[in-house]
Scaffold this motif. Sequence first.
Motif, PDB file in Angstrom:
ATOM      1  N   LEU A 245       0.818  -1.117   0.052  1.00 26.41           N
ATOM      2  CA  LEU A 245       0.142   0.016   0.023  1.00 26.41           C
ATOM      3  C   LEU A 245       0.813   1.265  -0.130  1.00 26.41           C
ATOM      4  CD1 LEU A 245      -2.658   1.011   0.064  1.00 26.41           C
ATOM      5  CD2 LEU A 245      -2.826   0.960   2.564  1.00 26.41           C
ATOM      6  N   GLY A 246       2.076   1.190   0.635  1.00 26.07           N
ATOM      7  CA  GLY A 246       2.948   2.481   0.552  1.00 26.07           C
ATOM      8  C   GLY A 246       3.522   2.758  -0.804  1.00 26.07           C
ATOM      9  N   VAL A 247       3.264   2.013  -1.712  1.00 25.66           N
ATOM     10  CA  VAL A 247       3.702   2.142  -2.976  1.00 25.66           C
ATOM     11  C   VAL A 247       2.671   2.879  -3.850  1.00 25.66           C
ATOM     12  CG1 VAL A 247       4.136   1.296  -5.584  1.00 25.66           C
ATOM     13  CG2 VAL A 247       5.108   0.106  -3.604  1.00 25.66           C
ATOM     14  N   ALA A 248       1.240   2.591  -3.394  1.00 21.52           N
ATOM     15  CA  ALA A 248       0.436   3.636  -3.755  1.00 21.52           C
ATOM     16  C   ALA A 248       0.367   4.785  -3.239  1.00 21.52           C
ATOM     17  CB  ALA A 248      -1.040   2.855  -3.449  1.00 21.52           C
ATOM     18  N   VAL A 249       0.608   4.993  -1.855  1.00 25.07           N
ATOM     19  CA  VAL A 249       0.880   6.410  -1.082  1.00 25.07           C
ATOM     20  C   VAL A 249       1.916   7.207  -2.162  1.00 25.07           C
ATOM     21  CG1 VAL A 249       1.542   7.497   0.833  1.00 25.07           C
ATOM     22  CG2 VAL A 249       0.202   5.393   0.853  1.00 25.07           C
ATOM     23  N   LEU A 250       3.086   6.447  -2.298  1.00 21.19           N
ATOM     24  CA  LEU A 250       4.158   6.970  -3.207  1.00 21.19           C
ATOM     25  C   LEU A 250       3.405   7.589  -4.373  1.00 21.19           C
ATOM     26  CD1 LEU A 250       7.216   7.803  -2.870  1.00 21.19           C
ATOM     27  CD2 LEU A 250       7.331   5.642  -4.061  1.00 21.19           C
ATOM     28  N   LEU A 251       2.969   6.988  -5.185  1.00 19.31           N
ATOM     29  CA  LEU A 251       2.400   7.197  -6.494  1.00 19.31           C
ATOM     30  C   LEU A 251       1.396   8.362  -6.203  1.00 19.31           C
ATOM     31  CD1 LEU A 251       1.951   3.743  -8.232  1.00 19.31           C
ATOM     32  CD2 LEU A 251       3.680   5.384  -8.582  1.00 19.31           C
ATOM     33  N   VAL A 252       0.554   8.274  -5.405  1.00 17.64           N
ATOM     34  CA  VAL A 252      -0.657   9.442  -5.157  1.00 17.64           C
ATOM     35  C   VAL A 252       0.266  10.648  -4.938  1.00 17.64           C
ATOM     36  CG1 VAL A 252      -2.500  10.298  -3.795  1.00 17.64           C
ATOM     37  CG2 VAL A 252      -2.320   7.840  -4.621  1.00 17.64           C
ATOM     38  N   GLY A 253       1.108  10.680  -3.879  1.00 17.94           N
ATOM     39  CA  GLY A 253       1.935  11.752  -3.800  1.00 17.94           C
ATOM     40  C   GLY A 253       2.622  12.388  -4.905  1.00 17.94           C
ATOM     41  N   ALA A 254       3.245  11.651  -5.784  1.00 18.29           N
ATOM     42  CA  ALA A 254       3.882  12.015  -6.905  1.00 18.29           C
ATOM     43  C   ALA A 254       3.118  12.809  -8.065  1.00 18.29           C
ATOM     44  CB  ALA A 254       4.544  10.972  -7.808  1.00 18.29           C
ATOM     45  N   VAL A 255       1.792  12.295  -8.258  1.00 18.85           N
ATOM     46  CA  VAL A 255       0.751  12.980  -9.190  1.00 18.85           C
ATOM     47  C   VAL A 255       0.226  14.088  -8.488  1.00 18.85           C
ATOM     48  CG1 VAL A 255      -1.344  12.607 -10.308  1.00 18.85           C
ATOM     49  CG2 VAL A 255       0.087  10.483  -9.960  1.00 18.85           C
ATOM     50  N   ARG A 256      -0.030  14.358  -7.172  1.00 14.98           N
ATOM     51  CA  ARG A 256      -0.354  15.464  -6.412  1.00 14.98           C
ATOM     52  C   ARG A 256       0.677  16.427  -6.366  1.00 14.98           C
ATOM     53  NH1 ARG A 256      -4.064  13.090  -1.554  1.00 14.98           N
ATOM     54  NH2 ARG A 256      -3.538  15.402  -0.865  1.00 14.98           N
TER      55      ARG A 256
END
Length: 434
Positions: A245-256
């Motif tokens: 799930l941390g990978v998803a957090v990283l990706l969401v943070g990158a897009v935002r």
Amino acid sequence: MPAPPGSPDPYDAPMFPVRTVVLGAFVPSLVFEIGVGAMLPIIAPTAVGLGASLAVAAVVAAMLPIGQIIADLPAGALAAKVGDRRAMVLAGLVAVLAFLGAALAPGLVTLSVAVLATGAASAVFNLARHSYLTEITPPLRRARVLSTLAGVHRIGQFLGPFVGALVIHGGDVRNAYLLGVATAAAATLTVLLVRETAPAERVPAGSLRARAAARRAARAARREAPLGPRMGKVLREHRKVFTSLGVAVLLVGAVRGARQTVIPLWGEHVGLDPATISLIFGLAGGVDMLLFYPAGKVMDRLGRLWIGVPSMLVLGASMVLLPLTDTVAAVSVVAALMGLGNGMSSGILMTLGSDVAPASGRAQFLGMWRVLQDSGGALGPLVVSAGAALGSLAAGIWVTGALGAAAAGALARWVPRWSVHANRSTRREAGLLP
């Protein structure tokens, strides 16, 4: 499925202790972020005034997010040791000194240290209020509370530059730092004056003596817990969450994070003047701020995926569309779409962090969670910049669009595994709904 007649609606639980949350978290956060927002536009001009080149001034400005990332893990350890509210107070006091140091900085080194310290104080303040609200908010009301907190954060940073412009007008640019001193002090004082409300599930209702005893026991446990081993243990025990799930957090943070960079860069690329770019950016921010409460309500009623996945798809699609625009109207429409996607995602990462954080070691867990979130926020603009450096700004923006699709896929894959609040089906399986 509606609850049977006569049975309590699980969504009708009290949302939160109003005085504790509104005065103890929302108001201090708004005031604190006004000071940070006032500081953001003047760091680079201040550095140039002290003799820095534009490249060096950019590095000085980057000290703020660097300070946040560096302090995220220590922030979790500090909050676990002294308590969430005390950590907020300490962070506020450090911020007062940091803003004052920036106002009085005689050279670039002092200014850089002050900006770094402001970022670190912001990390501690944000982590502590997140942990605090996680503890006192009922899970089926959690998304509304945390999305509202995210909205308050955005409103504060939106208002900050305007308030800063007022105090700078006709005076010294350093007055904006003095505004930060005042806002940090006011936020700290507010936290100090608001009486803490103990969580209902941990303290017998109506028992003042039991409430006091619980608070004393919690403080004693925090004093006895060692900082380093505790953090290491939490990271080891929950490494599977962070690596999935941390990978998803990283990706969401990158897009935002990329969202804040692509509008000005593309506007400059197609020849728009700075005033027009600022208006378009403000339009996107205005759309963004309209959606934080509706987003939280949907997450509470239907589950986290109903906001997480669509918001990333909308953000990703807007990134793909932006390089296809070349007029003010077209850029404005896509920027508004980008604001829509970002506004939909308001509070999603904090809510997911609260869902999966353990009761023991919560603050340390959230510290690592914020490292992933903030690192993603720093990664996104770097992807866009790399595309520009390689000769294609459009390609860099399209890559961030692909990251949006990847973030949606990662959320869809991993949220149901780790959060019982992914959707109504996972809640029923966990026995939270009839």
